[in-house]
Enzyme design. Sequence first.
Site, mmCIF file in Angstrom:
data_model
loop_
_atom_site.group_PDB
_atom_site.id
_atom_site.type_symbol
_atom_site.label_atom_id
_atom_site.label_comp_id
_atom_site.label_asym_id
_atom_site.label_seq_id
_atom_site.Cartn_x
_atom_site.Cartn_y
_atom_site.Cartn_z
ATOM 1 N N ASN A 18 40.660 44.125 41.546
ATOM 2 C CA ASN A 18 40.595 43.112 40.511
ATOM 3 C C ASN A 18 40.784 41.712 41.100
ATOM 4 O O ASN A 18 39.860 40.911 41.118
ATOM 5 C CB ASN A 18 41.661 43.396 39.442
ATOM 6 N N ASP A 19 41.969 41.471 41.649
ATOM 7 C CA ASP A 19 42.277 40.123 42.113
ATOM 8 C C ASP A 19 41.333 39.649 43.219
ATOM 9 O O ASP A 19 41.015 38.465 43.292
ATOM 10 C CB ASP A 19 43.718 40.064 42.627
ATOM 11 N N VAL A 20 40.869 40.566 44.071
ATOM 12 C CA VAL A 20 40.075 40.149 45.226
ATOM 13 C C VAL A 20 38.648 39.735 44.854
ATOM 14 O O VAL A 20 37.903 39.255 45.693
ATOM 15 C CB VAL A 20 40.017 41.236 46.331
ATOM 16 N N ALA B 234 48.226 40.448 40.546
ATOM 17 C CA ALA B 234 48.650 39.050 40.447
ATOM 18 C C ALA B 234 48.957 38.674 39.004
ATOM 19 O O ALA B 234 49.502 37.620 38.736
ATOM 20 C CB ALA B 234 47.578 38.125 41.010
#
Lengths: 108, 470
Positions: free
Chosen positions: B396-398, B437
């Site tokens: 997700n965050d990447v 995050a």
Amino acid sequence: MNDAVVWLTIFILSVFVGIEVISKVSSTLHTPLMSGANAIHGIILLGAIIVTGTTDNTVALVVGLVAIVLAAVNMVGGFVVTDRMLQMFVRRKKKPVAAGSDGAGAAR
Amino acid sequence: MTVIPTWAQLVYLACAVCFILALKGLSGPKTARAGNLIGAAAAVVACAVPFFYKPDGLEHLHHVPLILGAIVIGTVGGVVGARRVQMTQMPQMVALFNGVGGGAAALVALLELHELVGAADLGADVDWFVLVATAFTIFVGSVSFAGSVVTFAKLQELMTSAPVTFPGLALGFGAGIVAAVGLSTQLALDPAMWVGIVLAVVGLAFGLLLVLPVGGADVPIVISLLNAFTGLTVAAGGYVLDNVVLLVAGTLVGASGTFLTLLMAKAMGRSVANILFGALKGGSTLGAGVASDRPVKSANPEDVAIMLAYADRVIIVPGYGLAVAQAQHTLRELVDVLSERGADVDYAIHPVAGRMPGHMNVLLAEAQVPYEQLKEMDEINGDFKDADVVLIVGANDVVNPAAKTTPGAPIYGMPILNADEAKQVVFMKRSMRPGFAGIENELLFEENTTLLFGDAKDSMGKLLNAVKAL
């Protein structure tokens, strides 16, 4: 040379060596490298053994034994877990070689 | 101080050299395993040495059976932990091992202080610099221990992974530093046991304050930093104990650990100071951590199978969720099937994919994904615009564009995979819950994005069957 200066010399040189030897590490190996370095500082076990073995105070002995247990977990666990990770990297490295049609595959 | 015989000094020197070789080996893929084994052998040899000489005028080391017993207990604990741990939990394990090491160093320094206080009481002249080094080891070792425990709790999700801040945190921080310097000075001027114990307590509190405000996604950087801290405490302990192998090994770890921390921070596009103290300044409160109810486009496995089966270029973005669901093996099978159908498939590995830099490489290696299919971010980022489908599994965050577009987001400035440039984006997700995050991902709501909800392993199995059936 002053004794403290000798120690300082060793310290400074070790700093440079420490940075130099890992300066080219690829991001692939960050996790095992961190884990391996973590195991190396488990050498505090040696210090724990020495202070525990030279004390005659009961409280100090108990504290020392606790330190030994903790340090041994750090050192032994660290090296074993790093080896477990690296084992998988080795297997992955072998696979393309074995699958390849070049001579290296046949030699294995 | 302890008089160490020449032969023992030479053995220590050899061990110190082996540690250098070990680190050198660990930084290259071909030599890594050998490097680790060299390090392990050197550590065992170094620890055996004191059993064979007469320390401090004693006939031999005292309490040998007890010491050996303690070593056996620690060894069994370490081996069992190291063998049982899932590869997905590796960051926690490293944090835990680091913490106990830091704790051990602090205890050793307290014991040595006890000796030094005893010597001073008998009128011996104790070098102030030795006392400063002892104070350093007590304090930083305690920081490392407490910090690692919090890190472990965050990663194991025993507590919230969001940054924890409260009013007065910055003040407590400053007070901790002032107290540490003051107590160390006191210790150097007038060695006393109580000062050392208070210093350890301050260190524990400081360790908590240091790690609590760090967000979950940044925790791995903190592990690396604490690892370096522990290295330095071991080095200082080596000076106090007059032991060169502790000094060299500790310094090596301290220096390389600091360098590695900087490398990782750079991969995340952040400074270490920003990671540690960013939350103190406020601004990273964006992460509410709640699931969004904004409309998204979802599909069933059959739809996604068609999309994948007729794509020429597919890029897989694996994340931690993939590994948690243990879906790596099914994913590899799916990729094999797609490749057989003629698609060009690669895995795009973000440097901090997983929960620690390099973690995803370990996880996919476990699933025996061929090495050449793993592409690093810089290598593949230009390819996304030509990709027909990007399949994002448990990441997700990447791939969150907020890293580029939203100043103030906890991940702002982190280089991301350009998945948003692909023609079609498929997210395999368990729920709409945000990533580690704790922030929402705009990419989920894009027009060309499709969501496939469900457990990664379950969905992946259905997807595989659907592709095979086509």
